[in-house]
Scaffold this motif. Structure first.
Motif, PDB file in Angstrom:
ATOM      1  N   ARG A  64       0.846  -1.199   0.000  1.00 35.42           N
ATOM      2  CA  ARG A  64       0.000   0.000   0.000  1.00 35.42           C
ATOM      3  C   ARG A  64       0.875   1.240   0.000  1.00 35.42           C
ATOM      4  O   ARG A  64       0.605   2.206  -0.705  1.00 35.42           O
ATOM      5  N   PHE A  73     -11.467  -3.788  -6.528  1.00 38.82           N
ATOM      6  CA  PHE A  73     -11.436  -4.815  -5.466  1.00 38.82           C
ATOM      7  C   PHE A  73     -10.960  -4.156  -4.171  1.00 38.82           C
ATOM      8  O   PHE A  73      -9.981  -4.560  -3.555  1.00 38.82           O
ATOM      9  N   PHE A  88     -12.168  -3.706  -1.054  1.00 37.78           N
ATOM     10  CA  PHE A  88     -12.436  -4.184   0.303  1.00 37.78           C
ATOM     11  C   PHE A  88     -12.570  -2.975   1.238  1.00 37.78           C
ATOM     12  O   PHE A  88     -13.378  -2.095   0.970  1.00 37.78           O
ATOM     13  N   PHE A 102      -5.719   0.449   0.140  1.00 34.17           N
ATOM     14  CA  PHE A 102      -4.915   1.149  -0.875  1.00 34.17           C
ATOM     15  C   PHE A 102      -5.403   2.592  -1.029  1.00 34.17           C
ATOM     16  O   PHE A 102      -4.604   3.512  -1.220  1.00 34.17           O
ATOM     17  N   ASP A 154     -16.030  -2.191  -5.584  1.00 35.90           N
ATOM     18  CA  ASP A 154     -16.119  -3.547  -5.030  1.00 35.90           C
ATOM     19  C   ASP A 154     -17.529  -4.051  -5.303  1.00 35.90           C
ATOM     20  O   ASP A 154     -18.471  -3.274  -5.410  1.00 35.90           O
ATOM     21  N   SER A 155     -17.670  -5.368  -5.408  1.00 36.14           N
ATOM     22  CA  SER A 155     -19.004  -5.923  -5.653  1.00 36.14           C
ATOM     23  C   SER A 155     -19.771  -6.117  -4.350  1.00 36.14           C
ATOM     24  O   SER A 155     -20.952  -6.415  -4.361  1.00 36.14           O
ATOM     25  N   ASP A 191     -19.670  -5.264 -10.298  1.00 35.94           N
ATOM     26  CA  ASP A 191     -18.715  -6.293 -10.692  1.00 35.94           C
ATOM     27  C   ASP A 191     -17.570  -5.591 -11.434  1.00 35.94           C
ATOM     28  O   ASP A 191     -17.810  -4.827 -12.378  1.00 35.94           O
ATOM     29  N   ALA A 192     -16.353  -5.843 -11.002  1.00 32.56           N
ATOM     30  CA  ALA A 192     -15.217  -5.110 -11.550  1.00 32.56           C
ATOM     31  C   ALA A 192     -15.045  -5.364 -13.049  1.00 32.56           C
ATOM     32  O   ALA A 192     -14.779  -4.434 -13.814  1.00 32.56           O
ATOM     33  N   ASP A 213      -6.671  -5.669  -7.323  1.00 31.02           N
ATOM     34  CA  ASP A 213      -6.279  -6.643  -6.283  1.00 31.02           C
ATOM     35  C   ASP A 213      -7.404  -7.660  -6.060  1.00 31.02           C
ATOM     36  O   ASP A 213      -8.050  -7.658  -5.011  1.00 31.02           O
TER      37      ASP A 213
HETATM   38  N1  SAH Z   1      -7.385  -4.570  -1.922  1.00 24.62           N
HETATM   39  C1  SAH Z   1      -8.008  -4.982  -0.674  1.00 24.62           C
HETATM   40  C2  SAH Z   1      -8.248  -6.455  -0.576  1.00 24.62           C
HETATM   41  C3  SAH Z   1      -9.085  -7.040  -1.698  1.00 24.62           C
HETATM   42  S1  SAH Z   1      -9.877  -8.526  -1.283  1.00 24.62           S
HETATM   43  C4  SAH Z   1      -7.182  -4.452   0.501  1.00 24.62           C
HETATM   44  O1  SAH Z   1      -6.088  -3.932   0.303  1.00 24.62           O
HETATM   45  O2  SAH Z   1      -7.632  -4.597   1.636  1.00 24.62           O
HETATM   46  C5  SAH Z   1     -10.879  -8.821  -2.661  1.00 24.62           C
HETATM   47  C6  SAH Z   1     -12.119  -7.955  -2.738  1.00 24.62           C
HETATM   48  O3  SAH Z   1     -12.680  -8.184  -4.030  1.00 24.62           O
HETATM   49  C7  SAH Z   1     -13.228  -8.281  -1.750  1.00 24.62           C
HETATM   50  O4  SAH Z   1     -13.567  -7.093  -1.050  1.00 24.62           O
HETATM   51  C8  SAH Z   1     -14.414  -8.724  -2.614  1.00 24.62           C
HETATM   52  O5  SAH Z   1     -15.669  -8.246  -2.151  1.00 24.62           O
HETATM   53  C9  SAH Z   1     -14.092  -8.103  -3.942  1.00 24.62           C
HETATM   54  N2  SAH Z   1     -14.611  -8.785  -5.133  1.00 24.62           N
HETATM   55  C10 SAH Z   1     -14.665 -10.112  -5.392  1.00 24.62           C
HETATM   56  N3  SAH Z   1     -15.132 -10.344  -6.636  1.00 24.62           N
HETATM   57  C11 SAH Z   1     -15.381  -9.128  -7.198  1.00 24.62           C
HETATM   58  C12 SAH Z   1     -15.851  -8.700  -8.471  1.00 24.62           C
HETATM   59  N4  SAH Z   1     -16.173  -9.565  -9.427  1.00 24.62           N
HETATM   60  N5  SAH Z   1     -15.973  -7.376  -8.689  1.00 24.62           N
HETATM   61  C13 SAH Z   1     -15.636  -6.482  -7.733  1.00 24.62           C
HETATM   62  N6  SAH Z   1     -15.191  -6.838  -6.516  1.00 24.62           N
HETATM   63  C14 SAH Z   1     -15.052  -8.138  -6.245  1.00 24.62           C
END
Ligand code: SAH
Length: 409
Positions: free
Chosen positions: A226, A242, A244, A248, A264-265, A292-293, A313
């Motif tokens: 980070r 992604f 969470f 970051f 995030d989803s 959805d990403a 991530d």
């Molecule tokens: N970058 C974060 C950790 C990511 S963990 C940190 O530094 O703390 C992965 C994350 O991806 C989770 O929060 C989950 O909800 C999300 N996720 C999973 N599938 C996804 C998708 N298809 N689209 C968007 N987010 C998604």
């Protein structure tokens, strides 16, 4: 050297399968066992010998599991009696804690992984510390066996406000196929706080709700990354895909990012990210997008949207070697779309936490993604898991997180 006179049952390894044991790999698979002399019960200590009866190692047996023996020592005189092991296990817990206490990378935080399983000589034991609130996860019979001694060692070394035990269902299912799942959450020492726990990471504040059903409180393995990624974010528009709880994002904003989108989803994850933004006074520069990403990144690409820094991530795409090919395709697709969103001269910070996708393969995946997206890209930094998730050289499988910072002209 022949087998020492111990009272333990003896497991004989098939000829040609003793190499990994000699190399101190901590797992012995059932398929490598030739015969068992004695009738050890699962969870008991056994001696391991080669095909000629030469003593090699000692560990805990579990005949219900594919990983039939968790090897604990390669010195014949260490722990020859089962009664020695509570004390030896405790000494290893204390050593793991001492390592974290001395780690220069952990001075600026009060959240850290205190014990990282096999890498610390403690197969199946993981302990995280959030500002004196410990979360313990047990995932092998060996770790279950010495649960009490581990708790006592944690108590004596740290005097934690509480210890919460979490069942790691996925892993425990492999160890005890017939057992009913235990409670997902149990307070085993002290009292769990009513509300969330606030901890620090590099001058920023974060919240974790230890009572919530979510398995992972916070991704401690990305701590150092980070800060690395944030260094590229001054004045930048940042997409944190992604997201969470916005780890970051918070570091990017502290480093002077102009704006961050947390994508995030999960609505629950985004509420956490919003709490993080508010705790640090960053609300004005942060936005949440629940989607959805893959879909949202595609839509933004179609609109010609660009960001100075894109962070990707995702969760683990491959859980075992059989899934590598499919995972590689998913990483390639995701990164191809992400590269298209990077403004000229910007940066893509991209990660994979799938252990079976190694760093060399990950770089090849990014190469293909760049070719297909028609963007050039240069590796400017290679990233890995933080130092409280160390990689024992005898157990390279414990290296799972890899990341690349790419400059995209
Ligand atoms: N970058 C974060 C950790 C990511 S963990 C940190 O530094 O703390 C992965 C994350 O991806 C989770 O929060 C989950 O909800 C999300 N996720 C999973 N599938 C996804 C998708 N298809 N689209 C968007 N987010 C998604």
């Amino acid at each position: 050297m022949s087998a020492p006179a111990s009272a333990l049952a003896q497991v004989v390894v098939r000829s040609g399968r003793d190499r990994s044991v000699r190399q101190r790999h901590p797992r012995l698979f059932a398929s490598a066992i030739k015969e068992i002399l004695g009738r050890p019960k699962d969870g008991e200590l056994v001696d391991v010998t080669d095909n000629h009866g030469v003593w090699l190692a000692r560990g805990v047996i579990n005949q219900q599991a594919q990983i039939a023996i968790r090897l604990l020592t390669w010195s014949a005189d260490e722990g020859a009696a089962a009664a020695d092991w509570p004390g030896l296990w405790q000494a290893r817990v204390r050593a793991a804690i001492a390592q974290r206490t001395a780690d220069p990378n952990l001075r600026d935080t009060d959240a850290r992984r205190l014990v990282f399983g096999e890498s610390d000589g403690l197969p199946g034991l993981v302990v995280d510390d959030y500002a004196g609130h410990l979360v313990m996860q047990l995932s092998t019979l060996a770790a279950t066996q010495w649960r009490g001694p581990a708790l006592d060692a944690l108590q004596d070394a740290l005097h934690p406000a509480c210890v919460i035990e979490r069942e790691d269902d996925d892993r425990m299912r492999h160890e005890r196929p017939d057992a009913k799942p235990g409670p997902a959450f149990a307070v085993v020492r002290g009292a769990a706080p009513e509300g969330p726990v606030v901890f620090r990471e590099g001058g920023l504040r974060f919240e974790v709700d230890l009572r919530s059903g979510q398995k992972t409180g916070y991704y401690l393995d990305q701590r150092e990354n980070r800060a690395r990624v944030a260094a590229y974010c001054r004045g930048a528009t940042v997409l944190n895909a992604f997201a969470f709880s916005g780890g970051f994002a918070a570091h990017a904003l502290a480093a002077g990012a102009a704006s961050v989108i947390n994508l995030d989803s999960s609505a629950e994850a985004l509420r956490l990210a919003e709490r993080t933004m508010a705790l640090n006074g960053f609300e004005a520069r942060a936005t949440s997008v629940e989607a959805d990403a893959f879909e949202r990144l595609r839509a933004w690409r179609a609109e010609g949207r660009r960001f100075d820094v894109v962070i990707v991530d995702p969760p683990k795409f491959a859980h075992h070697p059989g899934q590598v090919e499919r995972a590689a395709r998913a990483y390639k697709d995701l990164n191809r779309i992400a590269l298209a969103l990077v403004a000229p001269g910007g940066v893509l910070a991209t990660f994979s936490c799938s252990g079976v996708v190694d760093a060399a393969l990950f770089q090849k995946i990014l190469f293909s993604a760049a070719l297909e997206s028609g963007r050039d890209a240069q590796v400017v930094e290679r990233l890995t898991q933080s130092s409280d998730h160390p990689v024992a050289l005898t157990f390279p499988e414990s290296e799972y997180l890899k990341g690349l910072i790419l400059r995209v002209p």
